[in-house]
Design a protein around this motif. Structure first.
Motif, short mmCIF file in Angstrom:
data_model
loop_
_atom_site.label_atom_id
_atom_site.label_comp_id
_atom_site.label_asym_id
_atom_site.label_seq_id
_atom_site.Cartn_x
_atom_site.Cartn_y
_atom_site.Cartn_z
N ALA A 61 48.47 14.75 89.51
CA ALA A 61 49.81 14.33 89.92
C ALA A 61 50.60 13.79 88.73
O ALA A 61 51.78 14.12 88.54
N PHE A 62 49.94 12.96 87.90
CA PHE A 62 50.61 12.42 86.71
C PHE A 62 50.93 13.54 85.72
O PHE A 62 51.98 13.54 85.08
N TRP A 63 50.03 14.53 85.60
CA TRP A 63 50.25 15.62 84.65
C TRP A 63 51.45 16.46 85.07
O TRP A 63 52.26 16.86 84.23
N ILE A 64 51.57 16.76 86.36
CA ILE A 64 52.71 17.53 86.85
C ILE A 64 54.01 16.78 86.57
O ILE A 64 55.02 17.36 86.15
N PHE A 65 53.99 15.46 86.77
CA PHE A 65 55.17 14.64 86.49
C PHE A 65 55.50 14.69 84.99
O PHE A 65 56.67 14.76 84.60
N GLN A 66 54.46 14.69 84.15
CA GLN A 66 54.66 14.73 82.71
C GLN A 66 55.25 16.07 82.26
O GLN A 66 56.02 16.12 81.30
N CYS A 67 54.88 17.14 82.97
CA CYS A 67 55.37 18.47 82.60
C CYS A 67 56.89 18.55 82.60
O CYS A 67 57.49 19.19 81.73
N HIS A 68 57.52 17.90 83.56
CA HIS A 68 58.99 17.96 83.67
C HIS A 68 59.65 17.46 82.38
O HIS A 68 60.55 18.11 81.84
N SER A 69 59.20 16.31 81.88
CA SER A 69 59.78 15.77 80.65
C SER A 69 59.34 16.58 79.44
O SER A 69 60.11 16.77 78.49
N PHE A 70 58.11 17.07 79.45
CA PHE A 70 57.58 17.84 78.32
C PHE A 70 58.43 19.08 78.08
O PHE A 70 58.78 19.40 76.94
N PHE A 71 58.77 19.79 79.13
CA PHE A 71 59.54 21.02 78.97
C PHE A 71 61.04 20.75 78.78
O PHE A 71 61.75 21.54 78.16
N LEU A 72 61.54 19.63 79.29
CA LEU A 72 62.95 19.28 79.10
C LEU A 72 63.25 18.98 77.64
O LEU A 72 64.37 19.21 77.16
N LEU A 73 62.24 18.50 76.90
CA LEU A 73 62.45 18.15 75.51
C LEU A 73 62.83 19.36 74.65
O LEU A 73 63.56 19.21 73.67
N ALA A 74 62.33 20.53 75.02
CA ALA A 74 62.60 21.73 74.21
C ALA A 74 64.10 22.03 74.09
O ALA A 74 64.63 22.08 72.96
N PRO A 75 64.83 22.22 75.19
CA PRO A 75 66.27 22.49 75.05
C PRO A 75 67.04 21.30 74.49
O PRO A 75 68.07 21.50 73.81
N VAL A 76 66.58 20.07 74.74
CA VAL A 76 67.27 18.90 74.20
C VAL A 76 67.21 18.90 72.67
O VAL A 76 68.21 18.66 71.99
N LEU A 77 66.02 19.19 72.11
CA LEU A 77 65.89 19.21 70.66
C LEU A 77 66.68 20.36 70.05
O LEU A 77 67.28 20.20 68.97
N VAL A 78 66.72 21.50 70.73
CA VAL A 78 67.52 22.63 70.24
C VAL A 78 69.01 22.26 70.25
O VAL A 78 69.75 22.58 69.32
N ALA A 79 69.44 21.54 71.29
CA ALA A 79 70.84 21.12 71.38
C ALA A 79 71.19 20.14 70.26
O ALA A 79 72.29 20.20 69.68
N ILE A 80 70.28 19.22 69.94
CA ILE A 80 70.51 18.28 68.85
C ILE A 80 70.67 19.03 67.53
O ILE A 80 71.57 18.74 66.73
N CYS A 81 69.79 20.01 67.28
CA CYS A 81 69.90 20.81 66.06
C CYS A 81 71.18 21.63 66.06
O CYS A 81 71.78 21.85 65.00
N SER A 82 71.60 22.09 67.23
CA SER A 82 72.86 22.84 67.33
C SER A 82 74.04 21.98 66.89
O SER A 82 74.90 22.41 66.12
N PHE A 83 74.07 20.74 67.38
CA PHE A 83 75.18 19.84 67.05
C PHE A 83 75.21 19.55 65.55
O PHE A 83 76.28 19.52 64.93
N CYS A 84 74.03 19.34 64.95
CA CYS A 84 73.96 18.98 63.53
C CYS A 84 74.35 20.13 62.62
O CYS A 84 74.65 19.90 61.45
N THR A 85 74.32 21.35 63.15
CA THR A 85 74.59 22.51 62.30
C THR A 85 75.91 23.19 62.65
O THR A 85 76.11 24.37 62.34
N GLY A 86 76.81 22.48 63.31
CA GLY A 86 78.14 23.00 63.58
C GLY A 86 78.23 23.98 64.72
O GLY A 86 79.21 24.74 64.81
N ARG A 87 77.23 23.99 65.60
CA ARG A 87 77.25 24.89 66.75
C ARG A 87 77.57 24.11 68.02
O ARG A 87 77.46 22.89 68.05
N LYS A 88 77.93 24.84 69.06
CA LYS A 88 78.14 24.20 70.36
C LYS A 88 76.81 23.75 70.93
O LYS A 88 75.78 24.39 70.70
N LEU A 89 76.84 22.65 71.68
CA LEU A 89 75.60 22.16 72.28
C LEU A 89 75.00 23.20 73.22
O LEU A 89 73.80 23.45 73.20
#
Length: 362
Positions: A61-89
């Motif tokens: 149950a805890f692992w399934i809950f952890q998966c949600h945040s684990f996979f959400l981090l991927a697009p969030v980090l890509v969006a941060i890199c997008s902003f830093c490099t002059g791209r749209k979020l």
């Protein structure tokens, strides 16, 4: 080593402190950071709960809950890199990673037995064991995300001058290494997950880094975050040393000293970094001492005279739009006391006034 769950717990609380410190700021990058801090905080809390899980059912149950945040981090980090490099979020890369992460998250949540075939009990706590399919699915999301992130930072459209490129790339690589180390116990290796300390430490340092031009007093939440992550780092080092040192009479006493000293040294470093007085990289100094402006107000004047927009000033000073408006009102009252015009006209008059001051200095 059963106290290891305290490491991700302290890290989670440090991330939540960063989240509270950042949540009132309304720049689009600040909103993205709020999601980042909150997501990492949830992931570290789930890691602490997973380490402390009493049985496999609870652990799943805890692992399934952890998966949600684990996979959400991927697009969030890509969006941060997008902003830093002059791209749209929300560019094609960010959207593509988000959709893929969502699909994998749904698979892991709906048919977890396809991804996890059991749990192993390690000295640091409970850890799920991945199937081959689970490893490919989980690893591929972040593999694609880091590949896209590195592509963005290595081939930027326009690098955001607020971020030091080399520092950003190093931090990005260290964070991803820490994240992927989380897979080691999931393949049966007796290796505690280091990602809580890595990502929480980097997020606290990132918060300090973003405030490096802010002349206002340090936030109490940032101070609390520094204390918590220092405790997490000290505790982790103590646990690692405990597993390495052979048994002797005063071993526990020695570990306590190592843990305490490590925490104090790391906190001293964070405190010194927080209080370090950096100035914006401007090539002039305005003669405004006679107007009674605060240090923060002087920096705002310098940035306006340099031609930066209000949005960029909010970013470089790491403040909300309301805070910047209050500073501008104070500046208008001190530099343009006779003005009763609108805020837009006042800003224009202030810009003209500062431009003349800059010319006089030159």
């Amino acid at each position: 080593m059963s106290v290891f769950f305290l490491v991700p717990l302290f890290a989670s609380l440090a991330n939540i402190s960063c989240f509270i410190e950042n949540i009132t700021r309304d720049h689009r990058f600040h909103r993205l950071l709020s999601v980042f801090y909150f997501t990492i905080g949830v992931q570290n809390a789930a890691t602490a709960a997973l380490c402390f899980a009493p049985d496999e059912t609870t652990g799943l149950a805890f692992w399934i809950f952890q998966c949600h945040s684990f996979f959400l981090l991927a697009p969030v980090l890509v969006a941060i890199c997008s902003f830093c490099t002059g791209r749209k979020l929300m560019n094609q890369g960010t959207v593509g990673i988000a959709i893929y992460a969502l699909v994998v998250d749904l698979i892991c949540s709906s048919i977890p037995k396809t991804v996890v075939y059991g749990f192993a009990k390690f000295p640091f706590g409970m850890a799920p064991l991945l199937t081959d399919v689970g490893g490919i699915l989980g690893g591929s999301v972040h593999f694609f995300a880091i590949s896209l992130s590195l592509y963005f930072v290595l081939i930027p459209l326009e690098w955001n001058v607020f971020f030091e490129r080399r520092t950003f790339i190093i931090a990005l690589c260290v964070w991803w290494i820490g994240l992927f180390s989380n897979f080691l116990p999931m393949y049966g290796f007796n290796f505690p997950p280091l990602h809580p300390v890595v990502d929480a430490t980097l997020s606290v340092l990132f918060s300090i880094y973003l405030n490096r031009f802010n002349a206002s007093k340090p936030s109490i939440y940032g101070f609390i975050a520094s204390i918590l992550i220092s405790l997490a780092v000290g505790l982790l080092i103590g646990i690692l040393v405990l597993g390495i040192l052979p048994k002797f009479s005063y071993k526990e006493y020695m570990i306590s000293i190592v843990t305490t000293l490590t925490s104090l040294v790391f906190f001293s470093y964070l405190l010194k970094t927080t209080l370090k007085d950096n100035k914006p990289n401007l090539n002039f100094s305005l003669p405004l001492e006679s107007y009674g402006l605060s240090k923060q107000e002087l920096r705002i004047c310098e940035l306006i005279a340099e031609g930066h927009s209000r949005s960029f000033i909010r970013l470089i000073l790491n403040v909300s739009d309301g805070t910047l408006r209050n500073h501008l009102k104070n500046i208008y009252g001190k530099v343009l006391p006779e003005s009763n015009s609108t805020s837009k006209d006042q800003l224009q008059r202030l810009t003209v006034f500062l431009s003349k001051q800059k010319i006089n200095v030159s």
